[in-house]
Design a protein around this motif. Structure first.
Motif, short mmCIF file in Angstrom:
data_model
loop_
_atom_site.label_atom_id
_atom_site.label_comp_id
_atom_site.label_asym_id
_atom_site.label_seq_id
_atom_site.Cartn_x
_atom_site.Cartn_y
_atom_site.Cartn_z
N ILE A 170 0.83 -1.20 0.00
CA ILE A 170 0.00 0.00 0.00
C ILE A 170 0.87 1.25 0.00
CG2 ILE A 170 -1.67 1.34 1.35
CD1 ILE A 170 -2.88 -1.23 2.33
N ASP A 171 1.92 1.23 0.80
CA ASP A 171 2.84 2.37 0.86
C ASP A 171 3.50 2.61 -0.49
OD1 ASP A 171 2.23 2.58 3.56
OD2 ASP A 171 3.94 1.33 4.18
N ALA A 172 3.79 1.52 -1.22
CA ALA A 172 4.43 1.67 -2.53
C ALA A 172 3.46 2.22 -3.57
CB ALA A 172 4.98 0.32 -2.99
N LEU A 173 2.22 1.73 -3.57
CA LEU A 173 1.23 2.18 -4.54
C LEU A 173 0.73 3.59 -4.23
CD1 LEU A 173 -0.69 1.57 -6.95
CD2 LEU A 173 -2.32 0.68 -5.27
N LEU A 174 0.56 3.87 -2.94
CA LEU A 174 -0.03 5.14 -2.52
C LEU A 174 0.90 5.89 -1.56
CD1 LEU A 174 -3.62 3.81 -1.75
CD2 LEU A 174 -2.87 4.97 -3.84
N SER A 199 -1.83 9.62 -1.77
CA SER A 199 -2.96 9.41 -0.87
C SER A 199 -3.51 10.74 -0.36
CB SER A 199 -2.56 8.51 0.30
OG SER A 199 -1.50 9.08 1.04
N GLY A 200 -2.61 11.69 -0.05
CA GLY A 200 -3.06 13.00 0.39
C GLY A 200 -3.86 13.73 -0.68
N SER A 201 -3.41 13.62 -1.93
CA SER A 201 -4.12 14.27 -3.04
C SER A 201 -5.52 13.69 -3.22
CB SER A 201 -3.32 14.10 -4.34
OG SER A 201 -2.05 14.70 -4.24
N ILE A 209 -8.78 3.35 3.32
CA ILE A 209 -7.50 2.75 3.72
C ILE A 209 -6.68 3.75 4.52
CG2 ILE A 209 -5.28 1.90 2.87
CD1 ILE A 209 -6.80 0.67 0.51
N ALA A 210 -6.61 4.99 4.00
CA ALA A 210 -5.84 6.03 4.69
C ALA A 210 -6.41 6.30 6.09
CB ALA A 210 -5.83 7.31 3.87
N ARG A 216 -3.06 17.50 5.43
CA ARG A 216 -2.39 17.08 6.66
C ARG A 216 -1.52 15.84 6.41
NH1 ARG A 216 -5.57 15.32 12.23
NH2 ARG A 216 -3.74 14.62 13.39
N ILE A 217 -1.98 14.95 5.53
CA ILE A 217 -1.17 13.78 5.18
C ILE A 217 0.15 14.23 4.57
CG2 ILE A 217 -1.02 11.78 3.63
CD1 ILE A 217 -4.04 11.41 4.03
N TRP A 218 0.10 15.26 3.70
CA TRP A 218 1.34 15.78 3.12
C TRP A 218 2.26 16.34 4.20
CZ3 TRP A 218 -1.68 19.29 -0.78
CH2 TRP A 218 -2.24 18.51 -1.79
#
Length: 421
Positions: free
Chosen positions: A131-135, A140-142, A246-247, A356-358
């Motif tokens: 998941i970290d690799a794909l997103l 994910s933030g976008s 997921i996030a 905030r994720i960014w």
């Protein structure tokens, strides 16, 4: 059968340097009181989703309670969480309802829930690295940001129906977030709804005719989903919501783990599966889709009580509230002006979660691949780009999601080939 919670200390107090762990509890009167706080924390946001979408509020409360209890069972009482209504579904639900009514929207909810449950099984077996690799965070933030900002026109339309009430509501949200500390400060959306509603009552803008006719006790309104394979674009429009869920779930697991100073990452797959299963069950019966709630993390952080016993109480209370049609009728009396004010703040906050994720992941926006990933995705989502292919129409959320994933991975791959990454 013995209850799974050990009594913490004397059951009455929590020392400043201690927490009440998930497998512990305070005395039952205090635990019931804490469960009530969790109900208040989730209530404001949970009932807003059915009000906005037209779903029955009592049904949504009923299934959120069931979903919470399922979540606790599946995560073995080790991960405290309330599953309330998910705002990430609002845009695709609106699109589906316009085409095929609530039954078609429910089928889209079921598709997302089933996919999330499958992802949960995969994560449970393979971990979260894929998941970290794909997103990565910029992607994910976008996606999370564009889902929130895509809803801006809906907030504008409700606001325009009663600008005065909407302004009072919005001002109450902003002021409560600034002036209040603790639980009230975290419940600024709920406070805004209450203040706006009182203003609407004073202005004579609330109709109580349906409330008088509703019984105090009764089963919620159940609605069956309707699948239509000819509405492929509608279903594709729901799929980006999976990424937001997921996030949210991963963030919840890490947030609770940080607060309890435990590594809860092994429970991520179970959390995703539980949320997916809860969403499927809600969709089958006519309730709103579910997700883990940050509002309830705020309650745990303030009280230092992470006992899952309190969430069992909250889940049971939500089910009981769902069995009162009169409560659902009262919720449905909230006028459009109040919704316009509160959604102006709420949709913006959803978008800011992506930002905030960014920030939390220190995304470097001096790098072109990050600039273009976020920029292209946000413009497509905010402007609600549409693309017609073979009679099918794809909206801004699906196009922005695809753009974020494709732009980042193409630029990242080319950069590595050139040795410039």
């Amino acid at each position: 059968m013995a209850l799974p919670w050990a009594l913490h200390g004397d059951g009455k107090t929590v020392a400043p340097t201690e927490i009440v762990a998930p497998e512990e509890r305070l005395s039952w009167p205090r635990t019931i009181g804490l469960g009530g706080q969790h109900v208040v924390a989730m209530f404001g946001a949970t009932f807003l989703v059915p009000i906005i979408t037209g779903f029955p509020p009592s049904t949504t409360l009923f299934f959120s309670g069931i979903g919470t209890l399922l979540f606790l069972i599946i995560t073995k009482n080790r991960l405290p969480s309330y599953l309330g209504s998910s705002f990430a579904f609002l845009a695709p639900i609106a699109a589906a309802t316009d085409v095929g009514g609530i039954p078609l929207a429910l089928s889209g909810i079921i598709v997302v829930g089933a996919l999330l449950a499958v992802i949960g099984v995969v994560v449970n077996l393979a971990g979260t690295r894929w998941i970290d690799a794909l997103l990565p965070p910029v992607v994910s933030g976008s996606i999370v940001a564009l889902i929130g900002f895509n809803l801006a026109p809906a907030a504008r339309d409700n606001f325009a129906l009663s600008p005065g009430i909407a302004l009072i509501t919005l001002a109450a949200v902003v002021l409560s977030a600034v002036l209040f500390k603790g639980l009230l400060g975290r419940l600024s959306i709920f406070v805004g709804v209450v203040v706006g509603y009182v203003a609407a009552v004073i202005a004579g803008a609330v109709d109580y005719s349906a409330v008088a006719a509703a019984p105090w006790v009764g089963l919620p309104t159940f609605t069956a989903p309707a699948f239509d394979l000819g509405q492929l674009p509608i279903y594709l429009g729901f799929l980006p919501v999976v990424l937001a869920l997921i996030a949210e779930n991963v963030g919840h697991v890490k947030g609770v783990g940080q607060l309890t100073k435990r590594n809860l990452d092994p429970l991520t797959g179970r959390a995703l599966f539980a949320d997916g299963l809860s969403t499927v069950i809600a969709g089958l019966g006519g309730g709103s889709a579910t997700t883990t709630y940050g509002e309830n993390i705020g309650v745990m952080s303030a009280t230092r009580v992470f006992s899952t016993a309190a969430y069992w109480v909250a889940g049971v209370v939500a089910i009981l509230l769902g069995l009162s049609p009169k409560i659902g009728a009262v919720i449905f009396t909230i006028p459009p002006g109040v919704l316009g004010g509160v959604t102006t703040a709420l949709y913006g906050l959803i978008g800011v979660i992506g930002i905030r994720i960014w920030v939390e992941n220190e995304v470097d926006f001096s790098r072109p691949k990050n600039q273009l990933t976020a920029g292209v995705a946000l413009i497509m989502g905010i402007a609600d780009f549409t693309l017609a292919l073979g009679g099918a129409s794809f909206g801004g959320i699906i196009l922005g999601t695809v753009a974020a994933i494709v732009v980042f991975h193409v630029m990242n791959g080319l950069g590595r080939l050139r040795g410039t990454d």
